[in-house]
Design a protein around this motif. Structure first.
Motif, PDB file in Angstrom:
ATOM      1  N   PHE A 194       0.845  -1.203   0.000  1.00 11.77           N
ATOM      2  CA  PHE A 194       0.000   0.000   0.000  1.00 11.77           C
ATOM      3  C   PHE A 194       0.882   1.256   0.000  1.00 11.77           C
ATOM      4  N   ALA A 195       1.909   1.245   0.847  1.00 13.32           N
ATOM      5  CA  ALA A 195       2.779   2.421   0.948  1.00 13.32           C
ATOM      6  C   ALA A 195       3.489   2.667  -0.381  1.00 13.32           C
ATOM      7  N   ALA A 196       3.909   1.580  -1.027  1.00 11.91           N
ATOM      8  CA  ALA A 196       4.576   1.718  -2.325  1.00 11.91           C
ATOM      9  C   ALA A 196       3.602   2.303  -3.348  1.00 11.91           C
ATOM     10  N   ALA A 197       2.375   1.809  -3.335  1.00  8.55           N
ATOM     11  CA  ALA A 197       1.376   2.292  -4.299  1.00  8.55           C
ATOM     12  C   ALA A 197       1.053   3.769  -4.055  1.00  8.55           C
ATOM     13  N   ARG A 198       1.126   4.169  -2.794  1.00 12.78           N
ATOM     14  CA  ARG A 198       0.905   5.583  -2.465  1.00 12.78           C
ATOM     15  C   ARG A 198       2.060   6.418  -3.022  1.00 12.78           C
ATOM     16  N   GLU A 199       3.264   5.944  -2.752  1.00 12.49           N
ATOM     17  CA  GLU A 199       4.496   6.601  -3.191  1.00 12.49           C
ATOM     18  C   GLU A 199       4.524   6.731  -4.722  1.00 12.49           C
ATOM     19  N   LEU A 200       3.999   5.725  -5.406  1.00 15.27           N
ATOM     20  CA  LEU A 200       4.021   5.722  -6.869  1.00 15.27           C
ATOM     21  C   LEU A 200       2.892   6.570  -7.462  1.00 15.27           C
ATOM     22  N   GLY A 201       2.073   7.136  -6.585  1.00 14.63           N
ATOM     23  CA  GLY A 201       1.016   8.028  -7.058  1.00 14.63           C
ATOM     24  C   GLY A 201      -0.222   7.306  -7.571  1.00 14.63           C
ATOM     25  N   TRP A 202      -0.334   6.016  -7.318  1.00 15.95           N
ATOM     26  CA  TRP A 202      -1.532   5.281  -7.758  1.00 15.95           C
ATOM     27  C   TRP A 202      -2.634   5.373  -6.708  1.00 15.95           C
ATOM     28  N   LEU A 203      -2.212   5.127  -5.465  1.00 18.03           N
ATOM     29  CA  LEU A 203      -3.181   5.037  -4.371  1.00 18.03           C
ATOM     30  C   LEU A 203      -3.314   6.421  -3.745  1.00 18.03           C
ATOM     31  N   VAL A 204      -4.166   7.239  -4.387  1.00 20.91           N
ATOM     32  CA  VAL A 204      -4.333   8.616  -3.902  1.00 20.91           C
ATOM     33  C   VAL A 204      -5.799   8.826  -3.531  1.00 20.91           C
ATOM     34  N   PRO A 205      -6.069   9.685  -2.525  1.00 23.76           N
ATOM     35  CA  PRO A 205      -7.453   9.903  -2.121  1.00 23.76           C
ATOM     36  C   PRO A 205      -8.296  10.332  -3.330  1.00 23.76           C
ATOM     37  N   PRO A 206      -9.570   9.961  -3.439  1.00 26.28           N
ATOM     38  CA  PRO A 206     -10.316   9.239  -2.407  1.00 26.28           C
ATOM     39  C   PRO A 206     -10.089   7.728  -2.407  1.00 26.28           C
ATOM     40  N   ILE A 207      -9.174   7.252  -3.256  1.00 26.40           N
ATOM     41  CA  ILE A 207      -8.948   5.804  -3.287  1.00 26.40           C
ATOM     42  C   ILE A 207      -8.223   5.386  -2.009  1.00 26.40           C
ATOM     43  N   ARG A 208      -8.690   4.316  -1.420  1.00 28.63           N
ATOM     44  CA  ARG A 208      -8.008   3.833  -0.228  1.00 28.63           C
ATOM     45  C   ARG A 208      -7.991   2.313  -0.203  1.00 28.63           C
ATOM     46  N   ALA A 209      -6.970   1.784   0.426  1.00 28.14           N
ATOM     47  CA  ALA A 209      -6.819   0.333   0.546  1.00 28.14           C
ATOM     48  C   ALA A 209      -6.842  -0.024   2.023  1.00 28.14           C
ATOM     49  N   GLU A 210      -7.532  -1.100   2.339  1.00 30.09           N
ATOM     50  CA  GLU A 210      -7.634  -1.505   3.739  1.00 30.09           C
ATOM     51  C   GLU A 210      -7.325  -2.994   3.869  1.00 30.09           C
ATOM     52  N   HIS A 211      -6.472  -3.294   4.821  1.00 26.13           N
ATOM     53  CA  HIS A 211      -6.192  -4.703   5.102  1.00 26.13           C
ATOM     54  C   HIS A 211      -7.223  -5.188   6.122  1.00 26.13           C
ATOM     55  N   VAL A 212      -8.128  -6.021   5.675  1.00 21.25           N
ATOM     56  CA  VAL A 212      -9.150  -6.578   6.565  1.00 21.25           C
ATOM     57  C   VAL A 212      -8.526  -7.827   7.181  1.00 21.25           C
ATOM     58  N   LYS A 213      -7.710  -7.605   8.196  1.00 17.16           N
ATOM     59  CA  LYS A 213      -6.923  -8.726   8.711  1.00 17.16           C
ATOM     60  C   LYS A 213      -7.712  -9.521   9.752  1.00 17.16           C
ATOM     61  N   PHE A 214      -7.321 -10.746   9.901  1.00 21.30           N
ATOM     62  CA  PHE A 214      -8.022 -11.581  10.869  1.00 21.30           C
ATOM     63  C   PHE A 214      -7.027 -12.473  11.610  1.00 21.30           C
ATOM     64  N   GLY A 215      -7.459 -12.898  12.806  1.00 20.44           N
ATOM     65  CA  GLY A 215      -6.615 -13.745  13.643  1.00 20.44           C
ATOM     66  C   GLY A 215      -6.720 -15.213  13.249  1.00 20.44           C
ATOM     67  N   SER A 216      -6.092 -16.056  14.044  1.00 16.18           N
ATOM     68  CA  SER A 216      -6.028 -17.486  13.728  1.00 16.18           C
ATOM     69  C   SER A 216      -7.196 -18.249  14.331  1.00 16.18           C
ATOM     70  N   VAL A 217      -7.405 -19.429  13.783  1.00 18.02           N
ATOM     71  CA  VAL A 217      -8.392 -20.340  14.340  1.00 18.02           C
ATOM     72  C   VAL A 217      -7.640 -21.298  15.266  1.00 18.02           C
ATOM     73  N   LEU A 218      -8.099 -21.406  16.495  1.00 15.75           N
ATOM     74  CA  LEU A 218      -7.436 -22.272  17.470  1.00 15.75           C
ATOM     75  C   LEU A 218      -8.299 -23.497  17.760  1.00 15.75           C
ATOM     76  N   GLY A 219      -7.635 -24.568  18.167  1.00 14.83           N
ATOM     77  CA  GLY A 219      -8.360 -25.756  18.607  1.00 14.83           C
ATOM     78  C   GLY A 219      -8.870 -25.541  20.023  1.00 14.83           C
ATOM     79  N   THR A 220      -9.653 -26.493  20.529  1.00 16.65           N
ATOM     80  CA  THR A 220     -10.178 -26.326  21.889  1.00 16.65           C
ATOM     81  C   THR A 220      -9.045 -26.325  22.918  1.00 16.65           C
ATOM     82  N   ASP A 221      -7.850 -26.786  22.514  1.00 16.25           N
ATOM     83  CA  ASP A 221      -6.690 -26.719  23.417  1.00 16.25           C
ATOM     84  C   ASP A 221      -5.991 -25.360  23.346  1.00 16.25           C
ATOM     85  N   LYS A 222      -6.607 -24.403  22.664  1.00 14.92           N
ATOM     86  CA  LYS A 222      -6.085 -23.031  22.526  1.00 14.92           C
ATOM     87  C   LYS A 222      -4.780 -22.958  21.722  1.00 14.92           C
ATOM     88  N   ARG A 223      -4.441 -24.040  21.018  1.00 16.44           N
ATOM     89  CA  ARG A 223      -3.282 -23.965  20.133  1.00 16.44           C
ATOM     90  C   ARG A 223      -3.778 -23.908  18.704  1.00 16.44           C
TER      91      ARG A 223
END
Ligand code: ARG
Length: 588
Positions: A354-383
Motif C-alpha cells: 500500500f505504501a509503495a502504491a501511495r508513493e508511486l502516485g496510484w493510491l491517492v485519495p479518495p482511493i483507499r486500501a484496507e487490510h481486513v486482517k483476521f486472527g487465527s483459528v485455534l483448537g479447543t486446546d487453545k493452540r
C-alpha cells in the motif's frame, strides 16, 4: 415520516440545533456520541468533552444542551445525569411510527449509500493443488459477508479471488503429474485429494535429486511459456478451480469462476512494470535485486526495508504480483475502495504494498486500501487448529463435521421436521451457518477457538439461535393461519395498553430500529460481528416479547399488530442473516 428509521439519525438535527443555540455554530456539527444505555433508550455523552473547551462544569454543559433541544416528536424525556450525561427516552409515538415505516420498506430501513463506490474485495485466495484450510475459511467467510453487505448498500462490488496459481512449486507439481499419469492424477485431484498430491510431489522433490532437477527445469519451461508445460499447468489449475467451486457451493459462498483472477493473470505485466519503475528511477537495484523502499519501513538496524520486486535471478515474486494487482485494481477496474481480506501475518507485506502504491502516485485519495486482517483459528486446546498428525485441518472435513454435528442437534430439537430429506437440508443450513456465524461473530482481529459442539447449538451466541428465532416466527404464522383460516396483518404498529406487554413490544421495536446502524457500522468498520451482535440481541428481544405477549390468542386487533411486528422481526432477521451469507430456514 421520511426514511428516518434510525433514532440516531432522527436525533442528529435536534442536537445540531441545540448545540448551535447553546454554544455557537462551531459546535453545531459535533457528534452527540449516542450510546445505548441501561438507564434510558439512549445516552448522549458529549458533556465531558465539551466541558474543557467551554471551561464549564460538565453537568452545566449537559443542562444547557437539554434546555436548548427544540420541541420535537422524537423524544419523550431528557434527563441530565451524573457529569452531564443526557438520558434520552424516545417517544412511544415516534418508535411505533418509525417501526411502521420500517415494516413498509422492503429494505427494512437500510437505505442505499448516498455515494455508491466501486469496491474491490480480495478474498478466499486459496492455492492451486493445495488444500484449503481454516485460514482460507476465515478469508472466504468474512470476505463474502462484506461483499454481500456492501452490495446490499448499493456499492458495486468486484470480487477478486487472488488464487495462488503460479510459482516455483509448479515445477514439482507438473513433474509429479507426469509421473502419476495425467488420467490418474486428474482423478486424484478431481475428488479433492489436493494435499496428498502436493505432499507426494514435495517428498520426491526433497528425496530424489533427479526429480528435483526435472522440477527445476520445468519451472524454467513454465516461465518461458513452453506450450506443453502450460497445458499441463492448466490441468492442475482447472482441477483446482473445480474443487474450489465445489467448496464455495457447499459453503453458500457467492464466488464464481469469473471472480478468479489468479496470480498468473499478472504475469505479463510484471517485467514491464519493473522496467518502467527502474527507468523512472522509482525502483533501485540493491544487491542485484530491484527494490522499492516504501517510506516508513525499517529493519531492526533502522535501515530502510526493501520491497523486492525483481530477484537477482530476474524472477518475480509475491510482492511484484501484489504491486501489479493493486495498480490493476485502481487503473483498470477503477475501484475507489480496495479491501484485502487476508490473515494478520501478512500485515507488513500489505502495508508495504500500500505504501509503495501511495508513493508511486496510484493510491491517492479518495482511493483507499484496507487490510481486513483476521486472527487465527485455534483448537479447543487453545493452540493452532491442527489435526492429530499436525496437518492443517481440511476445510471440507470441517464442513462435513459441522453438518454432522448440526444433524444431531436438529434431530434432538427440531420437532417440526421429520422427513429425512428436510432433516439433511436443514442440517446443512444449520451446520454451515454455525461455522460462519462463529467466525463472523467474534472480533475478527482476535484468534478464536473452533468449538464445533458449542457452535452448532441453538442456545448461546450462535447462528442457530438466530435461525431458530426466525423459524419460530414462521411457525407462529403457520399455526395462526391453520387455526384462524387467514393471517390478518395490521398496516401500522402500535403498543398495548397492558404495561408489561407494552414494554416487551416497545423493546423489540427499539431493537429493530437499530438495524440500519448495525449494517452501516459493518460497512464502515468492516467488523461483521457488529451485525451478529445486533441479530443476537434482536432474537433475544423477540424471545422476551413472545414470552410476554400472546400472538395467536390475542384480541383480533392486537393480534394483527403483533403479527406485523413478527413479520418485521422475521424480515430483519432473514435479511441480516443473508448479509452474513447464512440461510434462514422456514422450519426448524
Ligand atoms: N494465496 C495466499 C495464501 O494462501 C493469499 C493471497 C492473499 N491476497 C493477496 N492479494 N496477497 O496465503
Amino acid at each position: 415520516m421520511t426514511n428516518l428509521h434510525d433514532p440516531r439519525e432522527a436525533l442528529r438535527p435536534l442536537f445540531r440545533t441545540a448545540l448551535q443555540a447553546a454554544f455557537g455554530p462551531e459546535f453545531a456539527d459535533e457528534d452527540p456520541i449516542l450510546r445505548s444505555s441501561t438507564h434510558a433508550d439512549l445516552q448522549a455523552n458529549l458533556a465531558m468533552g465539551f466541558a474543557r473547551r467551554l471551561k464549564m462544569q460538565p453537568r452545566a454543559v449537559g443542562e444547557a444542551i437539554a434546555a436548548a433541544l427544540p420541541r420535537n416528536e422524537v423524544l419523550a424525556r431528557v434527563e441530565v445525569a451524573g457529569p452531564g450525561f443526557l438520558n434520552l427516552t424516545l417517544a412511544d409515538g415516534w418508535i411505533t411510527a418509525a417501526a411502521t415505516a420500517m415494516l413498509q420498506d422492503p429494505r427494512f430501513g437500510v437505505p442505499c449509500a448516498t455515494r455508491p463506490e466501486r469496491v474491490v474485495i480480495d478474498y478466499s485466495a486459496p492455492n492451486v493443488a493445495k488444500e484449503m484450510h481454516v485460514g482460507h475459511l476465515r478469508s472466504t467467510v468474512i470476505g463474502d459477508a462484506l461483499a454481500r453487505l456492501l452490495s446490499f448498500r448499493g456499492h458495486e462490488v468486484i470480487r477478486q479471488n487472488h488464487v495462488g496459481d503460479w510459482g516455483t512449486p509448479f515445477g514439482m507439481l507438473i513433474e509429479h503429474l507426469l509421473d502419476r499419469g495425467e488420467a490418474e492424477a486428474s482423478a486424484e485431484l478431481g475428488v479433492g485429494e489436493l494435499s496428498s498430491f502436493y505432499k507426494a510431489a514435495r517428498r520426491k522433490f526433497d528425496g530424489d535429486p533427479g526429480f528435483a532437477d526435472r522440477a527445476r527445469n520445468r519451472v524454467v519451461k513454465l516461465q518461458s511459456g513452453d506450450p506443453e508445460t502450460l497445458r499441463l499447468w492448466s490441468i492442475l489449475v482447472q482441477l483446482s478451480h473445480r474443487y474450489f467451486s465445489e467448496v464455495y457451493r457447499r459453503l453458500d459462498v457467492t464466488l464464481t469462476p469469473d471472480d478468479i483472477k489468479g496470480e498468473s493473470f499478472y504475469n505479463s505485466l510484471l517485467a514491464p512494470l519493473c522496467d518502467e519503475l527502474e527507468k523512472q528511477g522509482k525502483a533501485t537495484i540493491n544487491q542485484d535485486a530491484l527494490c522499492l523502499f516504501p517510506p516508513g519501513f525499517v529493519n531492526r538496524d533502522k535501515e530502510p526495508l526493501p520491497l523486492m520486486i525483481r530477484k537477482k535471478d530476474g524472477g518475480f515474486g509475491y510482492a511484484t504480483t501484489d504491486l501489479a494487482a493493486i495498480r490493476h485494481r485502481i487503473e483498470d477496474l477503477k475501484a475507489t475502495r480496495l479491501l484485502y481480506v487476508v490473515g494478520a501475518p501478512q500485515e507488513q507485506h500489505l502495508a508495504m504494498v500500500f505504501a509503495a502504491a501511495r508513493e508511486l502516485g496510484w493510491l491517492v485519495p479518495p482511493i483507499r486500501a484496507e487490510h481486513v486482517k483476521f486472527g487465527s483459528v485455534l483448537g479447543t486446546d487453545k493452540r493452532m487448529f491442527k489435526t492429530r498428525q499436525g496437518d492443517a485441518v481440511r476445510l471440507v472435513d470441517l464442513i462435513d463435521e459441522a453438518v454432522e454435528a448440526a444433524q444431531r442437534e436438529v434431530r434432538e430439537n427440531c420437532k417440526e421436521v421429520d422427513d429425512e430429506e428436510t432433516i439433511r437440508e436443514l442440517s446443512r443450513s444449520v451446520g454451515v451457518g454455525a461455522i460462519k456465524f462463529a467466525d463472523l461473530s467474534c472480533d475478527r482481529i482476535k484468534d478464536y477457538v473452533f468449538d464445533l459442539d458449542r457452535m452448532v447449538r441453538f442456545e448461546g451466541r450462535t447462528g442457530g439461535y438466530v435461525q431458530y428465532a426466525h423459524a419460530r416466527i414462521q411457525s407462529i404464522f403457520r399455526k395462526t393461519e391453520k387455526e384462524l383460516g387467514a393471517l390478518v396483518f395490521a398496516q401500522g404498529l402500535s403498543l398495548s395498553s397492558d404495561s408489561s406487554e407494552r414494554q416487551a413490544e416497545r423493546a423489540l421495536m427499539l431493537r429493530l430500529l437499530g438495524f440500519r446502524e448495525a449494517v452501516e457500522a459493518v460497512e464502515n468498520t468492516l467488523q461483521p460481528h457488529l451485525l451478529c451482535t445486533f441479530l443476537l440481541d434482536t432474537a433475544e428481544a423477540f424471545s422476551t416479547f413472545y414470552q410476554q405477549c400472546p400472538v395467536k390468542n390475542a384480541a383480533p386487533e392486537r393480534r394483527a399488530v403483533r403479527l406485523s411486528l413478527c413479520k418485521l422481526t422475521a424480515g430483519v432477521l432473514a435479511t441480516g442473516l443473508s448479509l452474513l451469507g447464512i440461510q434462514a430456514p422456514p422450519r426448524m
